[in-house]
Design an enzyme around this catalytic site. Structure first.
Site, PDB file in Angstrom:
ATOM      1  N   GLY A 280      41.568 -42.928  56.731  1.00 53.61           N
ATOM      2  CA  GLY A 280      41.564 -43.811  55.564  1.00 53.61           C
ATOM      3  C   GLY A 280      40.879 -45.128  55.835  1.00 53.61           C
ATOM      4  O   GLY A 280      40.727 -45.956  54.946  1.00 53.61           O
TER       5      GLY A 280
ATOM      6  N   ASP B 292      50.088 -23.791  32.361  1.00 51.85           N
ATOM      7  CA  ASP B 292      48.976 -23.593  31.420  1.00 51.85           C
ATOM      8  C   ASP B 292      48.268 -24.899  31.033  1.00 51.85           C
ATOM      9  O   ASP B 292      47.172 -24.871  30.507  1.00 51.85           O
ATOM     10  CB  ASP B 292      49.484 -22.951  30.121  1.00 51.85           C
ATOM     11  CG  ASP B 292      50.015 -21.552  30.357  1.00 51.85           C
ATOM     12  OD1 ASP B 292      49.715 -20.993  31.418  1.00 51.85           O
ATOM     13  OD2 ASP B 292      50.720 -21.027  29.480  1.00 51.85           O
TER      14      ASP B 292
ATOM     15  N   ARG C  51      47.962 -18.024  27.497  1.00 47.77           N
ATOM     16  CA  ARG C  51      47.958 -17.302  26.221  1.00 47.77           C
ATOM     17  C   ARG C  51      47.441 -18.189  25.099  1.00 47.77           C
ATOM     18  O   ARG C  51      46.790 -17.760  24.179  1.00 47.77           O
ATOM     19  CB  ARG C  51      49.377 -16.825  25.883  1.00 47.77           C
ATOM     20  CG  ARG C  51      49.625 -15.386  26.284  1.00 47.77           C
ATOM     21  CD  ARG C  51      51.038 -15.000  25.987  1.00 47.77           C
ATOM     22  NE  ARG C  51      51.988 -15.922  26.592  1.00 47.77           N
ATOM     23  CZ  ARG C  51      53.012 -16.479  25.960  1.00 47.77           C
ATOM     24  NH1 ARG C  51      53.222 -16.224  24.701  1.00 47.77           N
ATOM     25  NH2 ARG C  51      53.831 -17.289  26.591  1.00 47.77           N
TER      26      ARG C  51
END
Ligand code: ADP
Length: 742
Positions: free
Chosen positions: A564, A156, A200
């Site tokens: 690279g 989250d 949430r």
């Protein structure tokens, strides 16, 4: 100094937890600590017995690329009780464990904080004091503290004290891929999708996925909803339909709330849109798919840096009683007291509950706030009806293509079109500008570009001749170009510098210019990351994971060559993220002595039972010791003990759909470039700015500074932050007779 350290994962699982455990175990063993793994989170800690086991170097081999946590995780009611925690303390004491690393979310970190604070009293009540010194023994009051370090593990990204938590980047990429997949069906059927993400208590995933996926509306818990928010949403989606937006996506975080605090259910949005907009609306709840799968390169690197940081702090600061969480703050590893992390993380939610949204947003930090502002800007902008009078802007994508370039063009151009500025694109960059191969960019087409790979405008490498300058000046005049956005790499920066050098001779070059760093090489000054790097890194890591899967009966060494140019970023970071045993970099070069040492170590490793070794070689790490040379050398020396194979990844690295990070960076820089140009054009300024991402977010530096920071002889910036990570990569993938797994 701590003698024995236990590592555990707790709460919800998050991709990258395994990488953190691997780093803690290996760094800990390297520092001479005894390492224990606690299985099943706090429940295992309370249970003791077989749930707390010694871990060896090879126990964490091969799990870097796996999602979830091999230690297992659980929620524990017993640990919430004092008695349960006393039992946990006794199990730790039984094993002489005096340091604990807990990887988890705010609940788990709270548990770690409580355990650390109660430690001394439990130790005393168990009659098992571990006096710190002789004097203190006399007092018999003091007990050596339990050293506790928490690491943020939560998809989250809802923890205070870190810009990113372990697992969030992987989850974000899952959502963005899902949005891409839904886009094609949405476009085919002219459908609107409502997509519900996890979160949430935090809107990070919905917000950032909305930004990367070009959502039409985003609902997050941190934003205060207006009373008639759905009316606004319907208007915005209706307008988007009117201007011909092919499909619509509404992102909803689980925790989004009505102005009265009641939660907004995604079914409700589907129904409102269906009836009020008359649209065919479908709902997709992404659910646990967001947690699964192999971690992204970013999550593996973050977890590794944090894991190493945890051990290093415990070992190097033996006199400090640790009770901290380590987080990534401005691209550095920083410690914040656990109590503060827990209090502030939970406070954000409390502020939301109490309706103090502004305070909640403030606590989330600048990037969150700016992204929310940007996503709202992008969802609401439409083409202006009236043309602005202070000229047009030209956009070009120079050098080699880089994933995310399209998103930068799309966002920059739409922000400008919104203000009535006409935007033109030079086909194939400077050659198009010289030949007058210039097209006007169309709003509707730009909308489709946001997700796409490569560069729709086309790119090109080119060396100016003296005849080119008058032609460029003529074309700039012809199209009334009063601002330039150049998106590209090293060559593009130098070409813009060439134009600036010719300003005295050509008045048309006296216009504001903004350079946006976009190259997979990550070899540019004034920025920590350039657009495209994250996609390339994930492409490499994905390829190396696949190579690992081929490790079967045969003993093999793979030499994998990556791009690279003169910058070792991709080689080093992909070695770190894939667990490769070695990275050959242009910064450090390759010499014969080192190669001979590598041959020796390889032989010992295979003799000790190792089955697979991966070396990552930057394409320019040495002119003569090429990938093929190294293969032949190793093959000759292997004496049939092991096989040697090469894999030159080539253009696969720059292909594919850009990752969430690249799209977000491109969108942020694209909008920044547009607003900087609008301001400069309004004020008739002719500054040349170079955009960059640093700890403080997207910022701009003058071109003169960027040129000073470029090491023109070596083809890379003078300072490269990632080189500090080299010792980490080396120490974790060590091999040899005593370390037989990668
Ligand atoms: P997350 O770490 O993902 O936020 P939880 O909130 O479920 O997950 O917490 C994980 C575990 O941490 C809980 O099951 C519990 O054992 C422990 N824990 C959480 N809060 C506390 C607390 N206040 N005191 C002691 N232990 C706690």
């Amino acid at each position: 100094m701590a003698k024995a350290l236990a590592v555990m994962t707790s709460g919800g699982d998050a991709p990258g937890m395994n990488a953190a455990i691997r780093a803690v175990v290996r760094r800990g063993l390297d520092c001479g600590l005894e390492i224990h793994g606690v299985f099943n989170g706090y429940e295992g800690l309370v249970e003791g017995g077989e749930c707390i086991r010694r871990l060896k170097w090879e126990d964490v081999g091969g799990n870097l690329q796996k999602g979830g946590t091999f230690l297992g995780t659980a929620r524990s009611e017993r640990f919430r009780t004092e008695e349960g925690r006393r039992q946990a303390v006794s199990h730790l004491l039984d094993r002489g464990i005096d340091a604990l690393v807990v990887i988890g979310g705010d609940g788990s970190l709270m548990g770690a904080h409580v355990l650390a604070s109660e430690w001394a009293s439990h130790v005393r009540s168990l009659g098992r004091g571990m006096p710190v010194s002789e004097e203190e023994e006399a007092e018999a009051a003091d007990v050596a503290p339990l050293q506790v370090i928490g690491l943020p593990g939560s998809i989250d990204n809802d923890l205070y004290g870190t810009n990113m938590s372990i697992g969030a980047d992987t989850a974000l990429n899952h959502i963005v891929r899902a949005l891409d997949d839904l886009s094609s069906t949405a476009a085919s059927h002219q459908r609107t999708f409502v997509v519900e993400t996890m979160g949430r208590h935090c809107g990070y995933l919905a917000l950032m996925a909305g930004l990367a996926g070009g959502a039409s509306w985003v609902l997050v818990p941190e934003e205060e909803m207006e009373v008639r928010w759905h009316q606004k949403m319907i208007e915005t989606l209706g307008n988007a339909r009117e201007i011909g937006r092919p499909h619509q996506m509404v992102m909803v975080a689980e925790g989004a709330r009505h102005p009265d605090g009641l939660s907004i259910r995604s079914e409700e949005i589907r129904n409102i849109l269906g009836t009020r907009l008359g649209a065919d609306v479908r709902l997709t709840v992404l659910g646990h798919i967001q947690r699964g799968g192999p971690p992204t390169a970013f999550d593996r690197i973050l977890a590794t840096r944090l894991g190493v940081g945890a051990v290093d702090r415990i070992v190097s600061q033996p006199d400090v009683p640790h009770c901290h969480m380590l987080g990534l703050v401005k691209n550095e590893i920083e410690a914040t007291p656990l109590a503060e992390v827990v209090e502030k993380s939970q406070r954000i939610w409390k502020e939301i509950e109490e309706g103090n949204y502004a305070r909640a947003l403030e606590l989330r930090g600048g990037t969150f706030q700016n992204s929310l502002r940007l996503v709202k800007t992008l969802t609401r902008i439409t083409p202006a009806r009236e043309k602005a009078e202070n000229g047009s802007v030209l956009v070009l994508t120079g050098g080699a293509d880089s994933p995310g370039m399209n998103a930068a063009v799309s966002v920059a151009a739409r922000c400008l079109l919104n203000q009535g500025v006409s935007v033109f694109g030079a086909r194939d960059a400077f050659p198009g500008l010289i030949q007058g191969n210039i097209l006007e960019l169309d709003w509707h087409e730009l909308l489709q570009w946001i997700h796409g790979p490569g560069s729709e405008l086309g790119t090109g490498r080119y060396r100016f001749t003296e005849e080119d300058y008058p032609r460029i000046a003529e074309n700039l005049r012809k199209y009334n170009i009063k601002g330039l956005v150049a998106i590209g790499g090293w060559g593009t920066y130098l070409k813009v510098a060439n134009l600036v050098e010719h300003r005295e001779s050509f008045d048309a070059f006296n216009l504001p210019m903004v350079l946006i760093p976009a190259t997979i090489d990550n070899n540019l000054p004034c920025t920590e990351f350039s657009i495209g790097v994250d996609t390339a890194l994930n492409n490499i890591v994905d390829a190396v994971d696949k190579i690992r899967h081929t490790a079967g009966a045969t003993r093999r060494t793979f030499v994998v060559e990556v791009m690279g140019r003169q910058c070792g970023f991709l080689a080093l970071m992909s070695a770190l993220a894939s667990g490769a045993e070695k990275a050959y970099l242009p910064e450090t070069g390759v010499d014969l002595e080192e190669l001979l040492k590598d041959v020796h170590v390889l032989k010992e490793s295979f003799a000790g039972g190792k089955r697979l070794v991966i070396y990552l070689r930057n394409e320019h790490s040495s002119r003569h010791y090429t990938t093929d040379f190294i293969r032949r050398l190793l093959e000759e020396e292997s004496r049939d003990q092991f096989e040697v194979r090469t894999a030159i990844l080539g253009h696969v690295q720059r292909g594919g759909i850009p990752t969430a990070f690249d799209r977000i960076l491109a969108s942020r820089m694209g909008s920044c470039a547009a607003f900087a140009l609008l301001e400069a054009m309004r004020e008739s300024k002719i500054d040349v700015q170079v955009l960059g991402l640093s700890g403080a977010g997207v910022s701009s530096s003058p071109l003169s500074q960027a040129l000073q920071e470029m090491d023109l002889g070596r083809g890379r910036p003078k300072r490269q932050w990632f080189m500090d990570l080299m010792p980490i990569a080396e120490s974790l993938a060590k091999h040899g007779p005593s370390h037989v797994c990668s």
